[in-house]
Write a protein that holds these residues in place. Structure first.
Motif, short mmCIF file in Angstrom:
data_model
loop_
_atom_site.label_atom_id
_atom_site.label_comp_id
_atom_site.label_asym_id
_atom_site.label_seq_id
_atom_site.Cartn_x
_atom_site.Cartn_y
_atom_site.Cartn_z
N PHE A 9 0.85 -1.19 0.00
CA PHE A 9 0.00 0.00 0.00
C PHE A 9 0.88 1.24 0.00
CE2 PHE A 9 -2.00 3.53 2.24
CZ PHE A 9 -3.24 3.60 1.62
N VAL A 10 0.41 2.28 -0.67
CA VAL A 10 1.03 3.59 -0.58
C VAL A 10 -0.08 4.63 -0.58
CG1 VAL A 10 1.39 3.93 -3.07
CG2 VAL A 10 2.87 5.11 -1.43
N GLY A 11 0.10 5.64 0.25
CA GLY A 11 -0.86 6.73 0.31
C GLY A 11 -0.17 8.06 0.13
N ALA A 12 -0.96 9.07 -0.23
CA ALA A 12 -0.42 10.42 -0.39
C ALA A 12 -1.45 11.43 0.09
CB ALA A 12 -0.04 10.69 -1.84
N ILE A 13 -0.94 12.48 0.73
CA ILE A 13 -1.77 13.51 1.34
C ILE A 13 -1.49 14.84 0.62
CG2 ILE A 13 -2.30 14.73 3.49
CD1 ILE A 13 -0.85 12.31 4.92
N PHE A 58 3.24 4.33 -9.50
CA PHE A 58 1.80 4.56 -9.66
C PHE A 58 1.37 5.83 -8.93
CE2 PHE A 58 -2.19 2.36 -10.93
CZ PHE A 58 -3.10 3.23 -10.38
N VAL A 59 1.77 5.97 -7.66
CA VAL A 59 1.33 7.13 -6.89
C VAL A 59 1.93 8.43 -7.45
CG1 VAL A 59 3.07 7.20 -5.01
CG2 VAL A 59 0.69 7.86 -4.56
N GLU A 66 2.51 14.75 0.45
CA GLU A 66 3.27 13.96 1.42
C GLU A 66 2.97 12.49 1.21
OE1 GLU A 66 3.82 13.19 6.19
OE2 GLU A 66 2.37 14.69 5.53
N LEU A 67 4.00 11.70 1.01
CA LEU A 67 3.85 10.26 0.91
C LEU A 67 3.66 9.69 2.31
CD1 LEU A 67 4.20 7.98 -1.30
CD2 LEU A 67 6.41 7.63 -0.23
#
Length: 183
Positions: free
Chosen positions: A59-63, A94-95, A72-73
């Motif tokens: 999983f990877v998220g970004a704000i 991808f992100v 922000e990763l």
């Protein structure tokens, strides 16, 4: 294995992510994984997942920050059993592409050194920090080198951010083409 946007309506996927967060960072998320997942899946954030046979393996998220020009990763996580298979690199690509498509210019992250994995944890980070950053060494598999391989640069640090001699290493990468007129 596929990398795709997180299905925010899939309760089983949310449980898998909560479990992965708690297993990876028990001191930060022990018993609080579901609460963190709710934060990670907020509407304005980017949430990307790697799946193998319906199992969440990364999983990877970004704000969004700075009016969406800086992102922000937070976080990047891959199951222990699936590391060193380029899953993290695929999630990052991808992100970054998604951020660029939304008008983002830069992605940044903090890579805590809270287990004495770099040379920065061996010194007082307020004593000549720029020199310390120039001479940073990886002592024990700190992830900053993974991010460097993805094109990120060390751009600073916050000394003692995670406790005495536990700095947060700041890294960033431009994801948009720099305009000719500004060169």
């Amino acid at each position: 294995m596929i990398v795709t946007e997180f299905d925010r309506e899939d309760p089983a996927l949310k449980v898998q992510l909560a479990d992965l967060l708690e297993q990876t960072w028990p001191e930060a998320y022990g018993g609080q994984g579901a609460k963190e997942v709710d934060q990670l899946l907020q509407k304005d954030r980017i949430a990307i997942v790697a799946l193998a046979d319906d199992e969440l393996i990364g999983f990877v998220g970004a704000i969004p920050q700075y009016d969406k020009t800086g992102w922000e990763l937070h976080p990047l996580v891959v199951r222990d059993s699936h590391r060193r298979q380029r899953i993290g690199a695929r999630l990052m690509t991808f992100v970054e592409d998604e951020i660029a498509s939304r008008g983002g210019l830069v992605v940044y992250l903090g890579a805590d050194d809270d287990h004495q994995q770099t040379s920065l944890s061996q010194l007082d980070g307020f004593q000549d920090p720029l020199q310390a950053l120039k001479e940073i060494k990886n002592l024990n598999h700190h992830p900053f080198e993974f991010y460097e391989k993805q094109g990120y640069q060390v751009v600073g640090m916050i000394p003692d951010a995670s406790g005495w001699k536990k700095p947060d290493i700041l890294m960033a990468k431009r994801v948009a083409e720099y305009p000719e007129e500004l060169k």
